[in-house]
Motif scaffolding. Structure first.
Motif, PDB file in Angstrom:
ATOM      1  N   THR A  41       0.801  -1.229   0.000  1.00  0.00           N
ATOM      2  CA  THR A  41       0.000   0.000   0.000  1.00  0.00           C
ATOM      3  C   THR A  41       0.833   1.277   0.000  1.00  0.00           C
ATOM      4  O   THR A  41       0.496   2.240  -0.711  1.00  0.00           O
ATOM      5  N   TYR A  42       1.939   1.291   0.740  1.00  0.00           N
ATOM      6  CA  TYR A  42       2.655   2.544   0.958  1.00  0.00           C
ATOM      7  C   TYR A  42       4.073   2.591   0.388  1.00  0.00           C
ATOM      8  O   TYR A  42       4.631   3.682   0.251  1.00  0.00           O
ATOM      9  N   VAL A  43       4.659   1.464   0.075  1.00  0.00           N
ATOM     10  CA  VAL A  43       6.030   1.467  -0.434  1.00  0.00           C
ATOM     11  C   VAL A  43       5.994   1.488  -1.965  1.00  0.00           C
ATOM     12  O   VAL A  43       5.700   0.474  -2.603  1.00  0.00           O
ATOM     13  N   HIS A  44       6.266   2.656  -2.521  1.00  0.00           N
ATOM     14  CA  HIS A  44       6.275   2.830  -3.975  1.00  0.00           C
ATOM     15  C   HIS A  44       7.571   3.522  -4.382  1.00  0.00           C
ATOM     16  O   HIS A  44       7.905   4.583  -3.844  1.00  0.00           O
ATOM     17  N   PHE A  45       8.277   2.929  -5.305  1.00  0.00           N
ATOM     18  CA  PHE A  45       9.535   3.504  -5.752  1.00  0.00           C
ATOM     19  C   PHE A  45       9.287   4.584  -6.801  1.00  0.00           C
ATOM     20  O   PHE A  45       8.502   4.386  -7.727  1.00  0.00           O
ATOM     21  N   PRO A  46       9.953   5.732  -6.671  1.00  0.00           N
ATOM     22  CA  PRO A  46       9.807   6.788  -7.679  1.00  0.00           C
ATOM     23  C   PRO A  46      10.356   6.315  -9.029  1.00  0.00           C
ATOM     24  O   PRO A  46      11.194   5.404  -9.074  1.00  0.00           O
TER      25      PRO A  46
END
Length: 253
Positions: A41-46
């Motif tokens: 849900t919260y860990v997204h790589f740019p």
């Protein structure tokens, strides 16, 4: 004449020890369920940190994520077994949920957890850029890293020490582990074919013969961890296993 104590009437299933084990299963299940939820849900790589082709497979590219899901399922099953199953050494009739729990630890939960934990921290010590580049620290919280790579080992050791189980036959246990690892190694090649990348950067620096040796060593290492788990379990529960074997021998006479 004094009545011989049944191996099923051990103190591990009564009072404070039983309550603490159930609490441990609850905390651990919640921990892994939340860590998987948080990661998805919260860990997204740019965009600048994403490797070309890395979108294929999403987070399920990583054995760490497979293991976190596995641990969440396993400790949830432990909690269900605490409530409706049994942790007795020799129950008159072993519930299905207990059979599933015991087999899962032997074939999957213990060897995969130690594989992930030991491999990750070994490669981190050698060259972290090959497994967890420093740039990831900005988007992957330290607590989540330890849940997925450290706590998995700690709670597996606690589980071995607090819950009795008789390991399945080696053929049955290693067959399950072999199928699991073969599925993951096959998945790595599917990602390589369709995504154009190796999931782990360390594979980029290996040529074909070296990669074959790497995968073979991974499988051999997994088998070694299974055998270690069996040895460790039998060492901790030597007395109970002897009682169980003696009781089984009497029944067959």
């Amino acid at each position: 004449m004094a009545k011989t104590k049944s191996p099923s009437s051990d103190g591990y299933n009564k009072g404070i020890f039983c309550a603490l084990r159930t609490l441990m299963h609850f905390i651990t299940a919640v921990q892994f369920i939340y860590s998987v939820y948080y990661d998805f849900t919260y860990v997204h790589f740019p965009p600048e940190m994403r490797r070309p082709g890395g979108e294929f497979g999403g987070k399920l590219k990583f054995l760490t994520v497979w293991d976190a899901i596995l641990q969440a399922i396993y400790f949830s099953i432990c909690l269900i077994n605490d409530c409706v199953g049994t942790n007795e050494v020799a129950p008159r009739k072993t519930p299905f949920i207990r059979k599933v729990k015991d087999y899962m630890l032997a074939a999957f939960a213990f060897p995969v957890a130690l594989n992930v934990g030991v491999t990750f921290w070994t490669l981190m010590a050698i060259d972290r850029e090959l497994v967890f580049p420093k740039a990831l620290d900005a988007v992957f919280p330290g607590w989540l890293n330890h849940v997925m790579h450290t706590n998995i080992v700690i709670f597996m050791v606690l589980e071995i020490c607090t819950s009795f189980r008789q390991y399945p036959s080696r053929k049955a246990g290693l067959t399950g582990l072999g199928i699991f690892m073969a599925c993951y190694l096959g998945w790595l090649h599917v990602i390589r074919h369709y995504g154009g990348i190796w999931v782990y950067p360390v594979l980029d620096v290996l040529n074909l013969p070296q990669r074959i040796l790497f995968f073979a060593a991974s499988l051999i290492f997994s088998v070694g961890l299974y055998l270690f788990g069996e040895f460790f379990n039998n060492l901790i529960w030597t007395k109970e296993l002897k009682q169980l074997k003696a009781g089984t021998s009497k029944k067959t006479k």
